[in-house]
Design an enzyme around this catalytic site. Structure first.
Site, PDB file in Angstrom:
ATOM      1  CG  ASN A 169      -1.027   0.299  -3.621  1.00 29.94           C
ATOM      2  OD1 ASN A 169      -0.086  -0.405  -4.561  1.00 29.94           O
ATOM      3  ND2 ASN A 169      -0.861   1.509  -3.113  1.00 29.94           N
ATOM      4  CE1 TYR A 170      -5.657  -2.334  -0.436  1.00 27.52           C
ATOM      5  CE2 TYR A 170      -5.264  -0.133  -0.808  1.00 27.52           C
ATOM      6  CZ  TYR A 170      -5.124  -1.224  -0.256  1.00 27.52           C
ATOM      7  OH  TYR A 170      -4.324  -1.186   1.344  1.00 27.52           O
ATOM      8  CB  ILE A 171      -8.862  -0.272  -8.693  1.00 31.97           C
ATOM      9  CG1 ILE A 171      -9.788   0.691  -7.689  1.00 31.97           C
ATOM     10  CG2 ILE A 171      -9.605  -0.144 -10.082  1.00 31.97           C
ATOM     11  CD1 ILE A 171     -10.285   2.027  -7.848  1.00 31.97           C
ATOM     12  CG  ASP A 201      -1.624  -1.092   1.293  1.00 33.26           C
ATOM     13  OD1 ASP A 201      -2.267  -1.280   2.404  1.00 33.26           O
ATOM     14  OD2 ASP A 201      -1.560  -1.964   0.586  1.00 33.26           O
ATOM     15  CB  SER A 237     -11.278  -4.962  -7.578  1.00 29.47           C
ATOM     16  OG  SER A 237      -9.661  -4.769  -7.629  1.00 29.47           O
TER      17      SER A 237
END
Length: 909
Positions: free
Chosen positions: A866-868, A138, A661
C-alpha cells in the site's frame, strides 16, 4: 515551578491557554476551585513498556499550582475561529528566551475585563460525520490488543529487543533521508520548491483550480512519467504478436476476431484517465446472490433453558449464525458481541412470532445465558467435516460447477475491452464481526435484496435481469463512476460497491496515480516542512494547529482522522485526537494512546520538536478536559484544503505513501546484496522493515508465531540430524576418515539427544506413511476419472512395506549406534555432495527463520503493498536478479503488472 514558560497564562477573556480567541464574554469568570486548579505532579517509571497498557502519569508540567486557573466543567471550550473572527496574538517580548515562552496576547490579569461578544457557555465541537471521509486502501496494521505468546526457546534468531520502542531505532536515519530528499529536489524543481501557500483569503475559499506554478510542475512531472516507461518498451508483448503497436492503434484494433488480444499497455497511454469520464460503453451481467437459507433438520434445534425450540426459518437462520461460530471464542465470548447479537435476535423473534416448545406453547426468550446453540454448532461442524473429507475428484467437480454458474459474472465489457470483475458476489447474511473493539460487533447483517441494489451500466447495454419476482432499486448510467453495482449495508450504513478486479486497467490506473502523486510531493516537501516549522509559532491558533497536525502526520505517519457520529466506532486520527489520547512527559516526550483505523489501538511514545511539545501543552490547557478535542480549530477537510494549496490533489494520506516510497528508494540505492536468493530476499525485507518502522506500520505478534518458529526450528534441527547420519555413512564406507577429518567433524550436535532422535524418527516414519497414502489416493482418483479400474488395497500394503523397513532400520541404528549406508552405488564423494546441499538448505532456512523472527512485530505487507511504490520492488528484482515471485503473489503480480513492466533496473522514485 518558577519558569515563565510553564505558567498558565490568562487571556483577557479568562481562558488560560495563552491564546487569543475570537470569543468575548460579558460574564465574570466562575469561582475557582482549588482541586480543579491543580494537578498531581505525577512521574513515569523509567523503562515502562507502552505495550503493557496506558501510561499512568499525568502531564507533569501541565499546570502551575500558583496560577489562577478556570476549570469549570460546564465551560468546555469548543470554539473554532472563523476566517473573519481570527484575532492574532504575539510572542513574549523583552527576553532572549523568546522561543521557550508560551504564547500571550494580553497580560495575565486576576479579573479580566469583559468582552461583550463572547458566548461563555460555548460547547465544544460535537461529533458529526465528516464531509470527505478518507478511503485509504490500507491494510490493518495490527490485530487487537490480546496478550502475546512468548517466543519459543527453540526460535531462530537474535533475542527480540521489542521492549525498545521500534520507532526510536531508525529516527536518525529518517532525518538523514529527509535532508537528502530536500537537497536532491532543490535544483530540478526550483519553481515547485519555491511555491508558497496562497494568501489566507484563498485558503478560506479552498482551491478548485491548479495554481499556475503547480500546473507547470505537474506538467513537467507528467512529461517525465510519460517518458520513463519507454525504458521498458522492449518488454515483449503477449505471445503470438510481433513488436508492440502504438497504443491508440491497439485500442482501435482490439477484439477484431483475432485469436489473441494484443496487450494493452495503458500506462504508456497519456490520454487515459485525464478526464472525469471513465467509460463510454459498459456491459455486465449484474451480481451473484447467496443461496437461500436451507432450514435445519427437524431434530436439530436451539435449546432454551434445556427445552428445544421451534423457530421461524428467519429466526432459525439468525440462531444458526451464532451457533455456527461457537469455535470462534474471541467473538462469541465477547460480552459486546453477545449483547448485540441477542438484541437483534430478540427483534427477529418478535417479528416472526416468537419461539415455541414441542407442544406449541410460546417461550419467552429473554436470558442469553439460558440459550444453548450447541446442537446447531454440532450439525454445522459435521457438515464442514463432511465437505473437507470429500474425495478430491468430487471437490473438483463441485468447483467446476460453481465456476460455470459464475462465469457470466466474472467479466464485463468496459469500452469494448474485456475486464475482470472483482467482488461480484453479494455478501451473505451473517453476524458482523468488525475489527478491533468495534461497538457494533455481533449485530446481524441482513440479507441483501435486489430492491436494495443499484446497477450502473451503459445506456445501450441490456440491463441484467433481477431474480424472478424482484426488481432493482435503480438503474444508472454514471460514466464518471467506476462501480458496476452498489447497495447500503445495515450495520454501519456504509455503501458496498462491485468494482473491477485489482488487475484491471481502472484499478491499475488508480494505483499508478496514487504513487505518481507521492512522487510529485518530493518536489514540494522541502517548502511544506519549512512552512510548518515556521507556523509552529504562528500568531493564529488555527494556523498553529494546522502546522502541528502536519508535523505529526509527516514525522510520525499519523492518519488525518475523520469525525465520527455517535453511532459509529470511536476511532480517531490526528485531527480528531481527544484530550485523553495525548499524555505529555517533559521535556519533549508525547504518548499517543487511541483506537485508530479499524479500531486498532495506536499506543506509542515519541520525542517531538520542543515547540510541538509546547503547542500540545497549550492545546490541552484548562478548561479543556476529557472528551474535548486537541485540535478544536481544525478538521480533516480544512487540513486537506490547506495542503492542496501547495500541490493540486495533496491530502494528508499522500505523506504516508511519499515517506515510505522515498525512504525505500534511498535504502535501495545503498544496497548491494550478494549471495543466495534467500539472502537477497532478506536484504530487501530488512529495508522494507526499516520503512515499516519509520512509518509506524506495526502489528501485534500473531498467536501462531511462536508455533511457526518452533516448527521451522524443528525442521532445521531435522536437517542437521540428517547431515550427521550422512557423515556416519561416510565412516561406515571409509573408517579412516575419522582420523583425516578429525573426530569433531563426525560428532552430533549437542542439542540433539536420544529422546529427540526417537521422536524425530517416529515423525519421519509417519510422514513417509502419509506420503504413500496420499500418492495412492491421488493415483486412484486419476484412474477413476479416466474410467479405469482403481488399484486394490493390496497395492497399498505393498507400498507400506517401505515404511516398515524404515522403522526396522531406525530400531537397529538405535541399538547398535551405527548408521547403515543407504542406496546402491553410494560413495564418499556422493555423500559429501549431499552434505554440501544439506548445509545450503540449512543456511537458507536459517536466514528465512531469522527474517521471520525479525519481522514478527512489523507489518511488511502493509508497507510493500500500500505504501512502497511497487516499481521499487520491480527495480530491486531486476537489479539483483531475484524472481518477482519472491515478493508478489500471483494476484499481486496481476495487480502491479503496470509497475513490473514499466520500469527497468535504473528507474528512480
Amino acid at each position: 515551578m518558577s519558569s515563565e514558560e510553564d505558567t498558565p497564562l490568562m487571556k483577557a477573556n479568562g481562558r488560560p491557554n495563552g491564546l487569543a480567541s475570537s470569543e468575548n464574554t460579558s460574564q465574570p469568570p466562575p469561582e475557582v476551585k482549588m482541586e480543579d486548579a491543580t494537578e498531581a505532579n505525577g512521574s513515569v517509571e523509567p523503562g515502562i513498556s507502552l505495550r503493557s497498557g496506558p501510561v499512568k502519569s499525568e502531564d507533569a508540567e501541565m499546570e502551575d499550582a500558583g496560577a489562577d486557573v478556570i476549570a469549570s466543567g460546564s465551560n468546555k471550550r469548543k470554539s473554532r475561529a472563523s476566517a473573519s473572527q481570527k484575532i492574532s496574538y504575539a510572542e513574549s517580548e523583552g527576553s532572549g528566551e523568546e522561543e521557550d515562552k508560551p504564547l500571550v496576547r494580553y497580560a495575565l490579569q486576576r479579573n479580566p475585563p469583559p468582552f461583550p461578544n463572547c458566548d461563555a457557555n460555548k460547547r465544544r465541537r460535537t461529533s458529526v460525520k465528516h464531509e470527505d471521509p478518507e478511503t485509504d486502501d490500507d491494510v490493518p496494521l495490527g490485530a487487537n490488543g490480546r496478550k502475546l505468546p512468548k517466543a519459543s526457546e527453540t526460535a531462530i534468531g537474535d533475542e527480540s529487543d521489542s521492549d525498545v520502542p521500534i520507532e526510536k531505532k531508525l529516527i536518525d536515519e529518517k532525518k538523514k533521508v529527509q535532508l537528502r530528499a530536500e537537497k536532491e529536489t532543490e535544483s530540478p524543481q526550483k519553481n515547485a520548491a519555491t511555491a508558497k501557500a496562497p494568501a489566507k483569503k484563498q485558503q478560506t475559499n479552498g482551491v478548485k483550480k491548479e495554481p499556475s506554478k503547480a500546473k507547470a510542475a505537474s506538467s513537467k512531472t507528467s512529461k517525465q512519467v510519460k517518458k520513463e516507461p519507454e525504458s521498458a518498451s522492449s518488454t515483449p508483448v503477449k505471445k503470438g504478436k510481433g513488436k508492440a503497436a502504438p497504443v491508440k492503434q491497439e485500442s482501435e484494433e482490439a477484439d477484431e476476431g483475432e485469436g489473441e488480444e494484443e496487450e494493452y499497455r495503458w500506462w504508456e497511454d497519456p490520454t487515459k484517465g485525464d478526464g472525469t469520464i471513465k467509460w463510454t460503453t459498459l456491459e455486465h451481467n449484474g451480481v451473484v446472490f447467496p443461496p437461500p437459507y436451507e432450514p435445519l433438520p427437524k431434530d436439530v434445534k436451539m435449546k432454551y433453558d434445556g427445552l428445544p425450540l421451534t423457530l421461524h426459518p428467519e429466526a432459525e437462520e439468525v440462531a444458526g449464525f451464532f451457533g455456527g461460530m461457537l469455535n470462534s471464542t474471541q467473538n462469541v465470548e465477547n460480552p459486546v458481541f453477545q449483547k448485540n447479537f441477542f438484541m437483534d435476535f430478540k427483534e427477529v423473534l418478535k417479528k416472526t412470532g416468537g419461539a415455541r416448545d414441542h407442544k406449541g406453547n410460546k417461550v419467552d426468550v429473554k436470558d442469553f445465558s439460558k440459550c444453548d446453540f450447541r446442537p446447531i454448532f454440532e450439525y454445522y461442524e459435521a457438515q464442514r467435516a463432511e465437505k473437507r473429507n470429500l474425495p478430491a475428484a468430487e471437490k473438483k467437480r463441485l468447483k467446476a460447477e460453481k465456476d460455470a454458474q459464475e462465469a457470466p459474472y466474472q467479466y464485463c465489457l468496459w469500452d469494448g475491452r474485456k475486464q475482470k470483475v472483482g467482488n461480484f458476489r453479494v455478501e451473505p447474511p451473517a453476524l458482523f464481526r468488525g475489527r478491533g473493539e468495534h461497538p457494533r460487533t455481533g449485530r446481524v447483517k441482513r440479507r441483501v435484496q435486489p430492491e436494495q441494489i443499484t446497477i450502473n451500466i451503459g445506456k445501450d447495454a441490456p440491463v441484467p435481469p433481477p431474480p424472478e419476482g424482484h426488481r432493482w432499486k435503480e438503474v444508472k448510467h454514471d460514466q464518471e463512476g467506476t462501480w458496476l453495482a452498489m447497495w447500503q449495508e445495515n450495520i454501519n450504513g456504509n455503501y458496498k460497491y462491485v468494482m473491477l478486479a485489482a488487475n484491471s486497467d481502472i484499478k491499475g490506473q488508480s494505483d499508478y496515480k496514487k504513487f505518481e502523486k507521492a512522487r510529485e510531493l518530493k518536489h514540494y516537501i522541502k517548502n511544506i516542512r519549512k512552512d510548518y516549522q515556521k507556523n509552529l509559532k504562528n500568531e493564529l491558533m488555527v494556523e498553529r494547529q494546522k502546522a502541528t497536525a502536519v508535523y505529526l502526520i509527516d514525522q510520525f505517519a499519523l492518519r488525518a482522522g475523520n469525525e465520527k457520529g455517535e453511532d459509529e466506532a470511536e476511532t480517531v486520527g490526528c485531527c480528531s485526537l481527544k484530550y485523553e489520547n495525548v499524555t505529555l512527559k517533559p521535556p519533549n516526550k508525547v504518548v499517543f494512546d487511541f483506537l485508530g483505523k479499524d479500531s486498532i489501538r495506536f499506543h506509542e511514545e515519541f520525542d517531538v520538536d520542543p515547540q510541538v511539545f509546547k503547542n500540545l501543552k497549550i492545546f490541552k490547557k484548562p478548561p479543556k478536559r476529557e472528551g474535548d478535542e486537541i485540535f478544536d480549530r481544525l478538521t480533516t477537510t480544512a487540513l486537506n484544503k490547506h495542503l492542496s494549496n501547495y500541490m493540486p490533489g495533496l491530502t494528508a494520506k499522500v505523506f504516508r505513501t511519499y515517506n515510505a516510497s522515498y525512504t525505500m528508494s534511498t535504502l535501495l540505492k545503498e544496497m548491494n546484496p550478494t549471495g543466495t536468493i534467500p539472502e537477497k530476499v532478506k536484504a530487501y525485507n530488512d529495508a522494507n522493515r526499516k520503512v515499516a518502522i519509520l512509518c509506524n506500520h506495526k502489528r501485534t505478534v500473531g498467536a501462531s508465531h511462536a508455533n511457526q518458529m518452533e516448527k521451522m526450528s524443528e525442521r532445521i534441527k531435522g536437517l542437521r540430524y540428517q547431515k550427521w547420519r550422512l557423515k556416519q555413512m561416510m565412516l561406515a564406507l571409509e573408517p579412516s576418515l575419522k582420523k583425516k577429518k578429525g573426530s569433531a567433524y563426525f560428532d552430533i550436535d549437542e542439542d540433539i539427544d536420544d529422546e529427540w532422535i526417537t521422536e524425530h524418527q517416529a515423525f519421519l516414519v509417519e510422514e513417509q506413511r502419509q506420503k504413500i497414502q496420499k500418492k495412492f489416493d491421488k493415483e486412484n482418483e486419476k484412474l477413476a476419472a479416466e474410467g479405469q479400474k482403481e488399484m486394490k488395497a493390496k497395492e497399498l500394503e505393498e507400498r507400506m512395506e517401505a515404511v516398515k523397513e524404515m522403522e526396522k532400520k531406525f530400531s537397529r541404528e538405535n541399538k547398535t549406534g551405527k548408521v547403515e549406508v543407504e542406496g546402491k552405488g553410494t560413495t564418499v564423494e556422493k555423500l559429501e555432495t549431499n552434505i554440501a546441499k544439506l548445509e545450503q538448505r540449512i543456511d537458507n532456512m536459517s536466514v528465512q527463520a531469522r527474517d521471520k523472527e525479525d519481522n514478527k512485530e512489523v507489518a511488511l505487507g502493509t508497507s510493500k503493498i500500500n505504501y512502497i511504490d511497487p516499481r521499487l520492488t520491480a527495480v530491486f528484482t531486476k537489479r539483483f536478479d531475484v524472481p518477482i515471485e519472491k515478493f508478489f503473489s500471483k494476484a499481486l503480480r496481476e495487480k502491479f503488472e503496470w509497475a513490473i513492466k514499466s520500469v527497468d533496473e535504473d528507474w528512480e522514485f
